[in-house]
Motif scaffolding. Structure first.
Motif, PDB file in Angstrom:
ATOM      1  N   UNK A  57      -6.528   5.001  -7.283  1.00 60.19           N
ATOM      2  CA  UNK A  57      -6.335   5.989  -6.219  1.00 60.19           C
ATOM      3  C   UNK A  57      -6.086   7.355  -6.846  1.00 60.19           C
ATOM      4  N   UNK A  58      -6.835   8.357  -6.411  1.00 62.30           N
ATOM      5  CA  UNK A  58      -6.650   9.708  -6.914  1.00 62.30           C
ATOM      6  C   UNK A  58      -5.556  10.430  -6.124  1.00 62.30           C
ATOM      7  N   UNK A  59      -5.056  11.521  -6.677  1.00 64.56           N
ATOM      8  CA  UNK A  59      -4.047  12.311  -5.977  1.00 64.56           C
ATOM      9  C   UNK A  59      -4.586  12.854  -4.664  1.00 64.56           C
ATOM     10  N   UNK A  60      -5.833  13.285  -4.651  1.00 58.94           N
ATOM     11  CA  UNK A  60      -6.440  13.812  -3.425  1.00 58.94           C
ATOM     12  C   UNK A  60      -6.513  12.736  -2.351  1.00 58.94           C
ATOM     13  N   UNK A  61      -6.905  11.531  -2.730  1.00 56.53           N
ATOM     14  CA  UNK A  61      -6.974  10.426  -1.763  1.00 56.53           C
ATOM     15  C   UNK A  61      -5.586  10.074  -1.252  1.00 56.53           C
ATOM     16  N   UNK A  62      -4.614  10.082  -2.155  1.00 57.49           N
ATOM     17  CA  UNK A  62      -3.242   9.780  -1.752  1.00 57.49           C
ATOM     18  C   UNK A  62      -2.720  10.818  -0.764  1.00 57.49           C
TER      19      UNK A  62
ATOM     20  N   UNK B 261       1.896   8.007  -9.864  1.00 57.83           N
ATOM     21  CA  UNK B 261       2.298   8.963  -8.833  1.00 57.83           C
ATOM     22  C   UNK B 261       1.540   8.825  -7.520  1.00 57.83           C
ATOM     23  N   UNK B 262       0.198   8.732  -7.536  1.00 59.87           N
ATOM     24  CA  UNK B 262      -0.492   8.615  -6.239  1.00 59.87           C
ATOM     25  C   UNK B 262       0.000   7.434  -5.411  1.00 59.87           C
ATOM     26  N   UNK B 263       0.287   6.319  -6.074  1.00 60.56           N
ATOM     27  CA  UNK B 263       0.796   5.159  -5.343  1.00 60.56           C
ATOM     28  C   UNK B 263       2.236   5.382  -4.910  1.00 60.56           C
ATOM     29  N   UNK B 264       3.027   6.041  -5.736  1.00 57.21           N
ATOM     30  CA  UNK B 264       4.428   6.291  -5.383  1.00 57.21           C
ATOM     31  C   UNK B 264       4.517   7.156  -4.127  1.00 57.21           C
ATOM     32  N   UNK B 265       3.622   8.130  -3.995  1.00 59.64           N
ATOM     33  CA  UNK B 265       3.589   8.943  -2.779  1.00 59.64           C
ATOM     34  C   UNK B 265       3.313   8.067  -1.559  1.00 59.64           C
ATOM     35  N   UNK B 266       2.343   7.162  -1.693  1.00 58.94           N
ATOM     36  CA  UNK B 266       1.990   6.268  -0.581  1.00 58.94           C
ATOM     37  C   UNK B 266       3.138   5.313  -0.263  1.00 58.94           C
TER      38      UNK B 266
ATOM     39  N   UNK C 189      10.787   1.494  -7.594  1.00 60.97           N
ATOM     40  CA  UNK C 189      10.526   2.871  -7.221  1.00 60.97           C
ATOM     41  C   UNK C 189      11.395   3.888  -7.932  1.00 60.97           C
ATOM     42  N   UNK C 190      11.055   5.174  -7.717  1.00 60.95           N
ATOM     43  CA  UNK C 190      11.901   6.242  -8.245  1.00 60.95           C
ATOM     44  C   UNK C 190      13.110   6.403  -7.323  1.00 60.95           C
ATOM     45  N   UNK C 191      13.954   7.375  -7.611  1.00 59.56           N
ATOM     46  CA  UNK C 191      15.224   7.484  -6.889  1.00 59.56           C
ATOM     47  C   UNK C 191      15.041   7.666  -5.390  1.00 59.56           C
ATOM     48  N   UNK C 192      14.094   8.502  -4.979  1.00 57.20           N
ATOM     49  CA  UNK C 192      13.902   8.734  -3.556  1.00 57.20           C
ATOM     50  C   UNK C 192      13.371   7.486  -2.863  1.00 57.20           C
ATOM     51  N   UNK C 193      12.426   6.799  -3.504  1.00 51.54           N
ATOM     52  CA  UNK C 193      11.921   5.543  -2.947  1.00 51.54           C
ATOM     53  C   UNK C 193      13.039   4.517  -2.848  1.00 51.54           C
TER      54      UNK C 193
END
Length: 313
Positions: free
Chosen positions: A99-104, A147-152, A194-198
């Motif tokens: 998954x690319x950043x743009x797709x995310x 990162x792209x997956x973490x955003x999702x 996940x990261x802290x926010x997740x």
């Protein structure tokens, strides 16, 4: 629970709009759609694949100023189906992850519009009864942290977090749906990976589920399940920095307190689990100094220790 600052607006009790969109990477400025386009025009543009990406971005920008947006999204022809199409389009890129950043960014905008409906009392139950949140679960399953997956992942959790409002009279039905569709172990996975926010949003969801009677019963129905929850919370506490995020610590303490409130027949199992899995850091004075500014959480932690001490004596 008091309202949280706007930096974590996925808290269902907060008045601010959901955070999920802000978790997505910034998109490019819209160019082919007029900034003055009306809501009806933007909703119509969602039907055009060439305009959809910009239309979703502009709709999200109108969330704060347009209180009726969730109603319009839910009631306009085919809009929810179009948003689900955007979500489903990335399934084939989850394994292997490509998954690319743009797709995310694009799908995060679709998810943020779904979260907008999840946060509104007049559209929340429609989403639940149509089982739409279950379409987000594939983004919570992978064990990678790109990162792209973490955003999702974070944006998907934001949708679920918007559903679990304790004061909502439909809260028991919502929690039943979440447990029935097995989101609980996925939230535990997000806390671990996940990261802290997740981690913060996932722990919030676990806490909101545990507050409901069915959620607590689900957690303690199997000793292995209870043990798994306490283990995950323990690993989270041990990984926290010496000065932890107060918000995350508050949610963790509330989870521990709720887990110590089991009915008498289950107390011995719970206390044995706490004896085996309670993280040493939870009693470290330097670590807990952060609670000096949060007396409510400090009292909850004291009550937790009182509960497990009383039960084991």
């Amino acid at each position: 629970m008091e309202n949280l600052p706007e930096t974590l607006c996925v808290d269902p009790t907060a008045a601010a709009p959901p955070l999920a969109l802000s978790a997505a990477p910034p998109g490019e400025a819209s160019s082919s759609i007029s900034q003055s386009a009306t809501l009806d025009e933007l909703l119509h543009m969602l039907h055009n694949p060439n305009l959809r990406e910009e239309a979703m971005e502009l709709l999200n920008k109108k969330r704060e100023s347009c209180a009726e947006l969730p109603i319009l999204l839910w009631n306009s022809f085919n809009t929810v189906y179009i948003l689900l199409q955007e979500v489903i389009s990335l399934y084939k890129k989850l394994s292997p992850l490509r998954i690319t950043t743009k797709e995310s960014t694009r799908v995060c905008n679709a998810l943020a519009l779904i979260q907008c409906m999840a946060a509104h009392p007049d559209t929340r139950m429609g989403l639940v009864r149509a089982k739409i949140p279950a379409y987000l679960y594939p983004f919570l399953e992978p064990s990678v942290n790109e990162k792209p997956l973490e955003f999702l992942r974070l944006t998907s959790l934001g949708v679920i977090g918007a559903l679990v409002k304790i004061e909502d009279p439909n809260a028991p039905e919502i929690v039943h749906f979440l447990l029935e569709t097995e989101v609980f172990p996925l939230c535990l996975r997000c806390i671990d990976l996940g990261d802290e926010l997740t981690q913060t949003v996932a722990t919030l969801i676990v806490m909101k589920i545990l507050v409901q009677e069915e959620g607590l019963k689900y957690c303690c129905a199997l000793a292995e399940r209870f043990f798994s929850v306490v283990q995950v919370l323990g690993r989270l506490v041990e990984r926290l920095p010496e000065t932890p995020c107060l918000r995350l610590l508050r949610y963790v303490v509330r989870c521990y307190l709720r887990l110590s409130e089991l009915p008498t027949p289950l107390r011995s199992m719970a206390m044995e689990t706490f004896r085996r899995c309670l993280p040493p850091k939870l009693t470290d004075e330097r670590f807990l100094n952060v609670l000096h500014d949060d007396p409510q959480t400090a009292r909850m932690l004291q009550q937790f220790f009182l509960n497990i001490t009383t039960s084991s004596s």
